[in-house]
Motif scaffolding. Structure first.
Motif, mmCIF file in Angstrom:
data_model
loop_
_atom_site.group_PDB
_atom_site.id
_atom_site.type_symbol
_atom_site.label_atom_id
_atom_site.label_comp_id
_atom_site.label_asym_id
_atom_site.label_seq_id
_atom_site.Cartn_x
_atom_site.Cartn_y
_atom_site.Cartn_z
ATOM 1 N N GLN A 9 0.835 -1.201 0.000
ATOM 2 C CA GLN A 9 0.000 0.000 0.000
ATOM 3 C C GLN A 9 0.872 1.255 0.000
ATOM 4 O OE1 GLN A 9 -0.217 -2.534 2.141
ATOM 5 N NE2 GLN A 9 -2.337 -2.985 2.715
ATOM 6 N N GLU A 10 1.996 1.192 0.693
ATOM 7 C CA GLU A 10 2.901 2.348 0.687
ATOM 8 C C GLU A 10 3.464 2.591 -0.709
ATOM 9 O OE1 GLU A 10 4.197 1.792 5.382
ATOM 10 O OE2 GLU A 10 5.523 1.083 3.792
ATOM 11 N N VAL A 11 3.696 1.514 -1.441
ATOM 12 C CA VAL A 11 4.177 1.683 -2.820
ATOM 13 C C VAL A 11 3.071 2.269 -3.689
ATOM 14 C CG1 VAL A 11 5.162 0.518 -4.826
ATOM 15 C CG2 VAL A 11 5.834 -0.190 -2.525
ATOM 16 N N ASP A 12 1.865 1.805 -3.488
ATOM 17 C CA ASP A 12 0.722 2.405 -4.192
ATOM 18 C C ASP A 12 0.680 3.923 -3.957
ATOM 19 O OD1 ASP A 12 -0.616 0.548 -5.722
ATOM 20 O OD2 ASP A 12 -2.050 -0.025 -4.174
ATOM 21 N N ALA A 13 0.850 4.310 -2.717
ATOM 22 C CA ALA A 13 0.809 5.735 -2.388
ATOM 23 C C ALA A 13 1.982 6.472 -3.043
ATOM 24 C CB ALA A 13 0.844 5.910 -0.868
ATOM 25 N N TYR A 14 3.145 5.868 -3.010
ATOM 26 C CA TYR A 14 4.331 6.488 -3.633
ATOM 27 C C TYR A 14 4.096 6.748 -5.110
ATOM 28 C CZ TYR A 14 9.115 6.917 -5.413
ATOM 29 O OH TYR A 14 10.259 7.357 -6.056
ATOM 30 N N LEU A 15 3.497 5.771 -5.768
ATOM 31 C CA LEU A 15 3.279 5.907 -7.211
ATOM 32 C C LEU A 15 2.341 7.059 -7.549
ATOM 33 C CD1 LEU A 15 3.164 2.153 -8.218
ATOM 34 C CD2 LEU A 15 4.486 3.892 -9.416
ATOM 35 N N LYS A 16 1.565 7.493 -6.590
ATOM 36 C CA LYS A 16 0.704 8.665 -6.849
ATOM 37 C C LYS A 16 1.535 9.936 -6.931
ATOM 38 C CE LYS A 16 -3.678 6.796 -5.588
ATOM 39 N NZ LYS A 16 -3.516 5.801 -4.485
ATOM 40 N N ARG A 17 2.712 9.921 -6.276
ATOM 41 C CA ARG A 17 3.512 11.149 -6.300
ATOM 42 C C ARG A 17 4.768 11.043 -7.156
ATOM 43 N NH1 ARG A 17 4.438 8.863 -1.022
ATOM 44 N NH2 ARG A 17 6.660 8.582 -0.653
ATOM 45 N N SER A 18 5.181 9.865 -7.543
ATOM 46 C CA SER A 18 6.403 9.740 -8.343
ATOM 47 C C SER A 18 6.368 8.467 -9.165
ATOM 48 C CB SER A 18 7.641 9.704 -7.427
ATOM 49 O OG SER A 18 8.810 9.449 -8.194
ATOM 50 N N LYS A 19 6.974 8.525 -10.351
ATOM 51 C CA LYS A 19 7.104 7.340 -11.199
ATOM 52 C C LYS A 19 8.548 6.847 -11.239
ATOM 53 C CE LYS A 19 2.785 7.741 -12.516
ATOM 54 N NZ LYS A 19 1.837 7.137 -11.583
ATOM 55 N N GLY A 20 9.382 7.352 -10.318
ATOM 56 C CA GLY A 20 10.813 7.020 -10.361
ATOM 57 C C GLY A 20 11.217 6.006 -9.320
ATOM 58 N N VAL A 21 12.259 5.271 -9.614
ATOM 59 C CA VAL A 21 12.802 4.302 -8.663
ATOM 60 C C VAL A 21 14.298 4.161 -8.936
ATOM 61 C CG1 VAL A 21 12.108 2.364 -10.164
ATOM 62 C CG2 VAL A 21 12.537 1.943 -7.755
ATOM 63 N N VAL A 22 15.035 3.920 -7.884
ATOM 64 C CA VAL A 22 16.491 3.799 -7.977
ATOM 65 C C VAL A 22 16.896 2.358 -7.689
ATOM 66 C CG1 VAL A 22 18.692 4.616 -7.068
ATOM 67 C CG2 VAL A 22 16.746 6.185 -7.215
ATOM 68 N N VAL A 23 17.751 1.799 -8.546
ATOM 69 C CA VAL A 23 18.233 0.423 -8.352
ATOM 70 C C VAL A 23 19.746 0.430 -8.230
ATOM 71 C CG1 VAL A 23 18.238 -1.924 -9.266
ATOM 72 C CG2 VAL A 23 16.366 -0.378 -9.869
ATOM 73 N N PRO A 24 20.291 0.032 -7.089
ATOM 74 C CA PRO A 24 21.749 -0.075 -6.969
ATOM 75 C C PRO A 24 22.260 -1.336 -7.676
ATOM 76 C CG PRO A 24 20.662 0.097 -4.801
ATOM 77 C CD PRO A 24 19.608 -0.230 -5.814
ATOM 78 N N LEU A 25 23.364 -1.170 -8.386
ATOM 79 C CA LEU A 25 24.010 -2.291 -9.091
ATOM 80 C C LEU A 25 25.399 -2.490 -8.508
ATOM 81 C CD1 LEU A 25 23.467 -1.726 -12.936
ATOM 82 C CD2 LEU A 25 22.575 -3.596 -11.568
ATOM 83 N N GLY A 26 25.690 -3.687 -8.039
ATOM 84 C CA GLY A 26 27.004 -3.935 -7.464
ATOM 85 C C GLY A 26 27.689 -5.112 -8.106
ATOM 86 N N SER A 27 28.623 -5.662 -7.371
ATOM 87 C CA SER A 27 29.336 -6.848 -7.811
ATOM 88 C C SER A 27 29.890 -7.516 -6.570
ATOM 89 C CB SER A 27 30.464 -6.459 -8.767
ATOM 90 O OG SER A 27 31.121 -7.611 -9.253
ATOM 91 N N THR A 28 30.137 -8.782 -6.641
ATOM 92 C CA THR A 28 30.687 -9.532 -5.521
ATOM 93 C C THR A 28 32.030 -10.067 -5.981
ATOM 94 O OG1 THR A 28 28.485 -10.026 -4.657
ATOM 95 C CG2 THR A 28 30.260 -11.535 -4.034
ATOM 96 N N GLU A 29 33.063 -9.339 -5.658
ATOM 97 C CA GLU A 29 34.380 -9.658 -6.228
ATOM 98 C C GLU A 29 35.473 -9.065 -5.375
ATOM 99 O OE1 GLU A 29 35.097 -7.632 -9.938
ATOM 100 O OE2 GLU A 29 33.984 -5.873 -9.310
ATOM 101 N N GLN A 30 36.620 -9.644 -5.495
ATOM 102 C CA GLN A 30 37.785 -9.157 -4.759
ATOM 103 C C GLN A 30 37.985 -7.664 -4.963
ATOM 104 O OE1 GLN A 30 40.880 -7.864 -5.676
ATOM 105 N NE2 GLN A 30 40.770 -8.061 -7.923
ATOM 106 N N HIS A 31 38.388 -6.991 -3.916
ATOM 107 C CA HIS A 31 38.727 -5.576 -4.029
ATOM 108 C C HIS A 31 40.093 -5.301 -3.423
ATOM 109 C CE1 HIS A 31 34.789 -4.653 -5.643
ATOM 110 N NE2 HIS A 31 35.225 -3.440 -5.880
ATOM 111 N N GLY A 32 41.049 -6.124 -3.806
ATOM 112 C CA GLY A 32 42.418 -5.858 -3.384
ATOM 113 C C GLY A 32 42.686 -6.335 -1.977
#
Lengths: 255, 255, 255, 255, 255, 255
Positions: A9-32
């Motif tokens: 229901q909170e998402v329903d309400a959000y969609l009344k005020r915005s059509k945007g969404v953010v998706v983080p993209l990562g990776s699972t890998e060595q970092h030194g």
């Protein structure tokens, strides 16, 4: 607002005020030698959550596995094939578009994800293009380090020692997030690499895992991770969020 | 030990003492009027992290998007196609096996994931079976609610009102994790459903999204979510971790 | 009424009185020292044809190749990848739905088919769910041994010696069908297995073919096939048909 | 010897004396006003079983669903996509090759299967060709009507009225098999078609289902099915088996 | 008119007068001791461009990589998997149909392409057939050597020495196109092959690459390439264009 | 040396002196009011053939269909899905590697190809990376306009009017190749676009075809095609060849 911690229901309400969404993209890998395996997802998620706070954006759960086959020579790396990542992004987009989302902003923390993400975007648009109509769907992937203020800042802070992987910038952001977790990196800088070498052997240009480990034996790719600090990380994170908010707003407003 | 918060050298060291790893499997979908969209991943992750604490297991990043097409009628649900989920599980398994992991234990929080996960496992084994050799690879998926102590406990606590989705058990565990976040559920119980109906319309038997919403208008599937409490959740979580540790140890010791 | 022995005009006429169709699902795999390789398809087909006789159902040609990689260590086994079986089921469903069939009842004879079939069903519904409309299509898979009367009967007849593969129940049904073809099974019972072991190594939980053969050297999985008899088989078959007819009628009547 | 009615030990024994196996390929599609929907599989299976009797060949279960999209305008037709059929044939071949089978002879009853089968064969060989070694695997598809004696006989018996689908030849064979089941076909011959038209609109050249039904309203494609008789069918079947045995033996003996 | 050398406005104008387009299909593979690796594409393109001149047809860019795994034992061969070729043909068809093209005529220069092309055509029509409507789309593949005048001519010119691959006919056409490039072929004829052998080991029936090279050590398949001459090639090319124009016009006029 | 105009023995001989090969990558899509639909393949091929002349490189046949869905709103565009292009590149690479080629240099003429090509490269390396060994295979894609001398030159010649598609640079090169074919472009410059707009709506960032045509009604993307001339084209082509030769030699010499 975090999708995972919301009700429908909170998402329903959000969609009344915005059509945007953010998706983080990562990776699972060595970092030194001292960077965390989850660095890319941690950075992207922190930026996305900052966008939620400052711009009221909804944040979807991160895609934590990226295209990272070149790092399979280092224990702990989990790599998605391009086709897997493309399929997963398609599922995100189709599901979210089903609910009425029109602007998906992928905050990216891993260079190897750019090609699969763009391939996915083109194929999603391509279905529409063959069908013939027009869509209000807009998909954008932005790697946080290319945001303008961040890009300037990391050059100023680390110069050429920023390198391409296990960079002091990304290590710094994770230090800001998990100060207790990150060991001091090796004082010894890595082998210095030419810009041409970096262009063709890093970012999204890599060879096989065994060759990659031969070329970058401790996992750093021209980057002097030990230059990182939590203070630098806090500044970089703040700049990334500020830049990303501007970029995201522009995407929301596009016709 | 969390993979995402480790370095590759730490994983190297871990592999000297264990060949096991735990992968939480969740879903991003409506969980009724007061349940969180991320419930399935939150529960599975909490159990996996409990296993890390009590049994020293390594926890890989959760797969947070499951096969949940039937919930696409509720805003916020993101569903993976079976083929996507199969591909992603294959990538996890092949990457981890590359490093020497031999026992992968998938703690599952979503009924709809069981079929794709088992399909993936069979196809992974099938490659080996066609090639002809033997493998030490062992893959197990265990839905936390079927662990013996948990199963008894949730029957005792909620009886038939446990239902099948947005169950008081799973809502309770998320309450234990995020006490401030979960609203009180509706006092009104959902429509009471026969066991036969539940068998054929829930778990991993669902129709299309519009029919699903018609049948379960507020998202509860025979479950009286309001019976949940953080105290119940803490007990269920504790039992789940204890049972899962036993199960995981048995997997490690299999020949 | 058998689809293969009908003309298209007869199917047209059938569709005026019913939207239901029955599809037998089998497997082509070893069934222990005296069981037939085609056992699963033979049982499922016999039940489906019984449904045709008693309930006037239309029977489509059986899918005779199932997901059976774990039995590739025994000569004669032919195994379909999950993706193949999913694609084939999709083709059945889309073709039959094209003609107006709305209720497809898959009588299943092989545990390993359940996961791919359910994955196929969810992906078929998922297309509808993304498109947004509602469908009258209802897909059900029912393994004959889980039908209530059959399940009770096989427990009464064989107790724990029913086991999980090359069971006396399925051997008995094939004896009832082909009395001359089935040799007496070995008097020696197989190794007795715990319920926990069966749960994790049988049904739809198997490892690779070489390991499977190591664990079950003559192909029996906790099942004492020699307890089978044609008389038992006839009773089991009759019960399975009766139960399946009830189940199928319920599917036809669902809204 | 029928694979489905054998035990795994019997297949082991068979492999000591032969590396060959026969696979019938059919289709489930309309066969004109009086032909059976299963005609193609029934004919191919009868020939294969004749080969088993006369040449001791092992017969695998038939593939009963073929590539028949053009007949979806007639009720009861079930069509496999090319990709499904290719995948299924690959699974047959890989499974059987795993046990040591080296010569697979596909007796084909449906023109539309030829292209997918040959595509599958080339891709299977292609894996070997990229790997670099040599294989003893030999795959052959033979449509029964192109066997030399059969081809002559059907021309003699029916001339141009043989046509291309729901041919008197194939109807005759099913009459020989199921004399009671086949109604007399319409006395009226179908529209007479030129050889050029047949070449481009039949066999494995078809357009979409609606166009196909427009062009061939009762399902006959230039074929006068009513010319069929059980006596003709018996002769054709006998000739087909005899020719196929010769062809199969040659395949077994190839270097 | 060549698509690659046109502007989009010129294509718009073309579509006002014709809905037809010609696509050359080739292969990149060895063509014996003196034939060019690109022979198949060169021949098909020359015929298509002749059609453009004589019939005003639009010619799309050639598909130059065919299904040629059996020639991978000879350096320079590039082979597409069937699935790749099917996908590429689908993309041609869907893109061109998007603009209003209704008749696609594939001039084929390589026997191995026929099966994948027909599989692609059936799957494209199949989507329409499942959806239920009718389409004006007509797809035809025609191998130039089967055009009636060409077929007679090559038999007259070369008799049995035409063979099946690196044929004097195709070498002759490339000689007519590139007289300076083609060396004289070996005076020695290849091993003479029976028609039965050719039927089962050439055209679109091939085994793996190592076996193929064993059977045809210099790449000629029953064909005496040295019989080719530029003069023969000019006549064959002229006949092929003339026949193909007639065939193409018929396709345009089909209802 | 052109692969298509060579014999297999000539390729054998070439492989004794070099392990390198050049593959032109193009696209078949609108190029504005006066540019040719084949521009991208024509440019890439001309550069590759120049490399053959100056550096003795072998040139494989061009991939002429690229990922260009956004241009499907303009007649004549043929677009490959990402998955098709990935599969085709894989087939090129696997086939050429089979013969011993170790260095594949893709000269790219279309921005939309970069993402699919890189995705293909990573998946090809990924197979090796999972298997564990090292490979001498090196794959590089280089878009000709990013070669350093070319990049400087086009900025000098056209400044901001270079734009992103149907650029004066690419039109100029085709003018140098086909001076008679290219009409004078419209004197009117296109709408002037900001660098930010270009970054997010061109290169490899595009929306659906209808939106693309709305934004760029005559097909030019910020590029003033009329500034092109054959003389400019000749200089650009020469520079591109020179730069590409250096780049290619470096790839050959990499360890």
């Amino acid at each position: 607002m975090k999708l995972q911690l919301s009700t429908w229901q909170e998402v329903d309400a959000y969609l009344k005020r915005s059509k945007g969404v953010v998706v983080p993209l990562g990776s699972t890998e060595q970092h030194g030698p001292n960077g965390l395996i989850g660095t890319d997802a941690l950075c992207a998620t922190a930026i996305a959550e900052g966008m939620a706070e400052r711009a009221g954006a909804l944040v979807a759960p991160a895609i934590t596995i990226g295209a990272a086959q070149f790092n399979l020579g280092f224990a702990g790396t989990i790599s998605a094939r391009s086709s897997t990542l493309i399929a997963l992004i398609e599922d995100y987009v189709r599901s979210l578009a089903r609910h009425g989302f029109e602007r998906l902003y992928f905050v990216n923390g891993h260079g190897g994800n750019v090609a699969p993400a763009k391939a996915a975007f083109q194929d999603l648009y391509g279905e529409q293009s063959l069908a013939g109509g027009k869509t209000r769907l807009r998909l954008r992937i932005r790697s946080w380090w290319e945001l303008p203020t961040v890009d300037r800042m990391r050059r100023e802070l680390f110069g050429d020692w920023e390198g391409m992987h296990a960079t002091p910038s990304e290590v710094a952001i994770t230090q800001a997030l998990y100060p207790a977790l990150i060991a001091a990196g090796p004082a010894e800088p890595p082998r210095r690499l030419t810009p041409e070498f970096l262009r063709d052997h890093a970012g999204d240009n890599h060879y096989d895992a065994a060759t990659h480990r031969r070329d970058f034996p401790d996992g750093r790719v021209g980057s002097h991770s030990a230059l990182a600090s939590a203070a630098h990380g806090a500044r970089l994170l703040d700049a990334a969020i500020a830049d990303a908010v501007v970029d995201y707003q522009a995407l929301l407003e596009e016709k």
